[in-house]
Design an enzyme around this catalytic site. Structure first.
Site, PDB file in Angstrom:
ATOM      1  N   SER A   1       0.609  -3.120   8.771  1.00  0.00           N
ATOM      2  CA  SER A   1      -0.623  -2.500   8.275  1.00  0.00           C
ATOM      3  C   SER A   1      -1.759  -2.698   9.271  1.00  0.00           C
ATOM      4  CB  SER A   1      -1.037  -3.111   6.931  1.00  0.00           C
ATOM      5  OG  SER A   1      -2.257  -2.504   6.476  1.00  0.00           O
TER       6      SER A   1
ATOM      7  N   ALA B   1       8.951  -4.591  12.855  1.00  0.00           N
ATOM      8  CA  ALA B   1       9.178  -5.407  11.655  1.00  0.00           C
ATOM      9  C   ALA B   1      10.663  -5.636  11.387  1.00  0.00           C
ATOM     10  CB  ALA B   1       8.533  -4.718  10.455  1.00  0.00           C
TER      11      ALA B   1
ATOM     12  N   GLN C   1       0.851  -1.196   0.000  1.00  0.00           N
ATOM     13  CA  GLN C   1       0.000   0.000   0.000  1.00  0.00           C
ATOM     14  C   GLN C   1       0.883   1.240   0.000  1.00  0.00           C
ATOM     15  OE1 GLN C   1      -3.556  -0.798   2.948  1.00  0.00           O
ATOM     16  NE2 GLN C   1      -1.713  -1.821   3.701  1.00  0.00           N
TER      17      GLN C   1
ATOM     18  N   HIS D   1      -1.540   1.466  -4.199  1.00  0.00           N
ATOM     19  CA  HIS D   1      -1.878   2.884  -4.014  1.00  0.00           C
ATOM     20  C   HIS D   1      -0.948   3.788  -4.809  1.00  0.00           C
ATOM     21  CE1 HIS D   1      -4.036   1.757  -0.010  1.00  0.00           C
ATOM     22  NE2 HIS D   1      -4.664   1.361  -1.090  1.00  0.00           N
TER      23      HIS D   1
HETATM   24  N1  APR Z   1       6.940  -2.533  12.898  1.00  0.00           N
HETATM   25  C1  APR Z   1       5.753  -3.186  12.804  1.00  0.00           C
HETATM   26  N2  APR Z   1       4.553  -2.545  12.734  1.00  0.00           N
HETATM   27  C2  APR Z   1       4.585  -1.199  12.759  1.00  0.00           C
HETATM   28  C3  APR Z   1       5.782  -0.453  12.869  1.00  0.00           C
HETATM   29  C4  APR Z   1       6.997  -1.184  12.940  1.00  0.00           C
HETATM   30  N3  APR Z   1       8.185  -0.570  13.040  1.00  0.00           N
HETATM   31  N4  APR Z   1       5.454   0.874  12.882  1.00  0.00           N
HETATM   32  C5  APR Z   1       4.102   0.944  12.795  1.00  0.00           C
HETATM   33  N5  APR Z   1       3.580  -0.293  12.733  1.00  0.00           N
HETATM   34  C6  APR Z   1       2.174  -0.673  12.582  1.00  0.00           C
HETATM   35  C7  APR Z   1       1.209   0.222  13.338  1.00  0.00           C
HETATM   36  O1  APR Z   1       0.981  -0.311  14.628  1.00  0.00           O
HETATM   37  C8  APR Z   1      -0.046   0.149  12.450  1.00  0.00           C
HETATM   38  O2  APR Z   1      -0.892  -0.920  12.880  1.00  0.00           O
HETATM   39  O3  APR Z   1       1.872  -0.500  11.213  1.00  0.00           O
HETATM   40  C9  APR Z   1       0.497  -0.174  11.058  1.00  0.00           C
HETATM   41  C10 APR Z   1       0.388   1.004  10.104  1.00  0.00           C
HETATM   42  O4  APR Z   1      -0.981   1.187   9.851  1.00  0.00           O
HETATM   43  P1  APR Z   1      -1.483   2.489   9.048  1.00  0.00           P
HETATM   44  O5  APR Z   1      -0.773   3.689   9.588  1.00  0.00           O
HETATM   45  O6  APR Z   1      -2.961   2.435   9.031  1.00  0.00           O
HETATM   46  O7  APR Z   1      -0.917   2.270   7.580  1.00  0.00           O
HETATM   47  P2  APR Z   1      -1.550   1.372   6.433  1.00  0.00           P
HETATM   48  O8  APR Z   1      -2.179   0.147   6.992  1.00  0.00           O
HETATM   49  O9  APR Z   1      -0.486   1.186   5.414  1.00  0.00           O
HETATM   50  O10 APR Z   1      -2.694   2.339   5.822  1.00  0.00           O
HETATM   51  C11 APR Z   1      -3.340   1.892   4.644  1.00  0.00           C
HETATM   52  O11 APR Z   1      -4.388   4.065   4.489  1.00  0.00           O
HETATM   53  O12 APR Z   1      -4.306   6.369   4.558  1.00  0.00           O
HETATM   54  C12 APR Z   1      -4.298   5.276   3.721  1.00  0.00           C
HETATM   55  O13 APR Z   1      -3.379   5.222   1.566  1.00  0.00           O
HETATM   56  C13 APR Z   1      -3.021   5.201   2.915  1.00  0.00           C
HETATM   57  O14 APR Z   1      -1.861   3.223   2.140  1.00  0.00           O
HETATM   58  C14 APR Z   1      -2.428   3.846   3.289  1.00  0.00           C
HETATM   59  C15 APR Z   1      -3.649   3.076   3.787  1.00  0.00           C
END
Ligand code: APR
Length: 255
Positions: free
Chosen positions: A195, A238, A101, A121
């Site tokens: 995610s 991660a 994404q 995306h």
């Molecule tokens: N290691 C593991 N997990 C992590 C880390 C890390 N270092 N840092 C953050 N996270 C986790 C957070 O706890 C969260 O659950 O990654 C997740 C990120 O989630 P989001 O911020 O919602 O990102 P994402 O899932 O990619 O969002 C999807 O939403 O706004 C739109 O287009 C945008 O592509 C994006 C989509």
């Protein structure tokens, strides 16, 4: 940690792995994610990132391009150990593809080949003309903003230029979505990294994989709605997690 061992065993046993990534895989590269405390949606209004607003409001376009030129497209960002671990899966012949994404280009930079990356995306490294549909590298466009052209237009037809990332309310690239769906339905291990799995249709991918009989693994700092369906869930960072997992995978493959 038993879960690290279990994920390593799943990887060793798997033949066709799909890795699905979100913004959480890139936070250790210095890019904030969207929904963690202090994330992008704590700082910017998602409403300013809708397709409708971009095409209908010159002010929104001006703001968007300013944000991009302020380094939101931080080109000197580097992959982190999590990205490199996924590239290592490719070198081991285990990776079918990465479905991401993210728009930060870091899987490419880490060494995953173009034909194994599906960017649901879009990608912020390009700008696309909404009139003639030609694409231009962002590094050609952004300098114009620094020269004071606040809303750059298409160098080819003077039409409206838009960053090639998918905005809210904008259709996802259909061929990419169809291929990502097919890959999700034809893998034997589907690994989610970083995610919240709350944005659709991207978040359907792990559901398709599970429905097709693949094992699900989730590496995410915080719980997700799909944790209940996963064979292994690791709530930790991660980078360090995937490094540990790949060390065990190498150990098992060389036994
Ligand atoms: N290691 C593991 N997990 C992590 C880390 C890390 N270092 N840092 C953050 N996270 C986790 C957070 O706890 C969260 O659950 O990654 C997740 C990120 O989630 P989001 O911020 O919602 O990102 P994402 O899932 O990619 O969002 C999807 O939403 O706004 C739109 O287009 C945008 O592509 C994006 C989509």
């Amino acid at each position: 940690m038993a879960e690290i061992e279990l994920l390593a065993n799943l990887i060793v046993a798997a033949k066709k792995i799909v890795v699905f990534t979100g913004a959480g895989i890139s936070t250790e590269s210095g890019i904030p994610d969207f929904r963690s405390p202090g994330g992008i949606w704590d700082r910017f209004d998602p409403d300013d990132f809708t397709y409708q607003k971009f095409v209908s409001s010159l002010e929104t376009r001006r703001k968007q391009w300013q944000l991009l030129s302020l380094g939101a497209v931080i080109s000197n960002i580097e992959p982190n150990p999590a990205h490199y671990a996924i590239a290592e899966l490719y070198r081991l012949g285990k990776l079918d593809c990465v479905i991401t994404q993210n728009i930060d280009n870091l899987h490419r930079k880490a060494g995953v080949p173009e034909d194994r990356i599906f960017e649901l995306h879009g990608n912020m490294q390009w700008a696309r003309c909404l009139n003639c549909h030609q694409r231009f590298p962002m590094e050609e466009i952004l300098p114009r903003i620094k020269e004071g052209i606040e809303v750059p237009e298409c160098p080819n037809c003077h039409g409206m230029l838009k960053p090639d990332a998918v905005f809210f309310g904008e259709q996802l690239p259909q061929r990419t979505l169809i291929e990502a769906t097919h890959r999700s339905q034809n893998c034997d291990l589907f690994i989610v990294v970083g995610s919240t799995l709350v944005v659709y249709p991207a978040a359907y991918m792990p559901v398709y994989a599970r429905e097709a009989g693949a094992k699900i693994a989730i590496v995410n700092l915080t719980p997700t709605d799909l944790d209940q369906y996963a064979t292994v869930v690791i709530h930790s960072k991660a980078g360090e997690t995937l490094q540990k997992v790949m060390r065990k995978v190498h150990g098992k493959l060389t036994q």
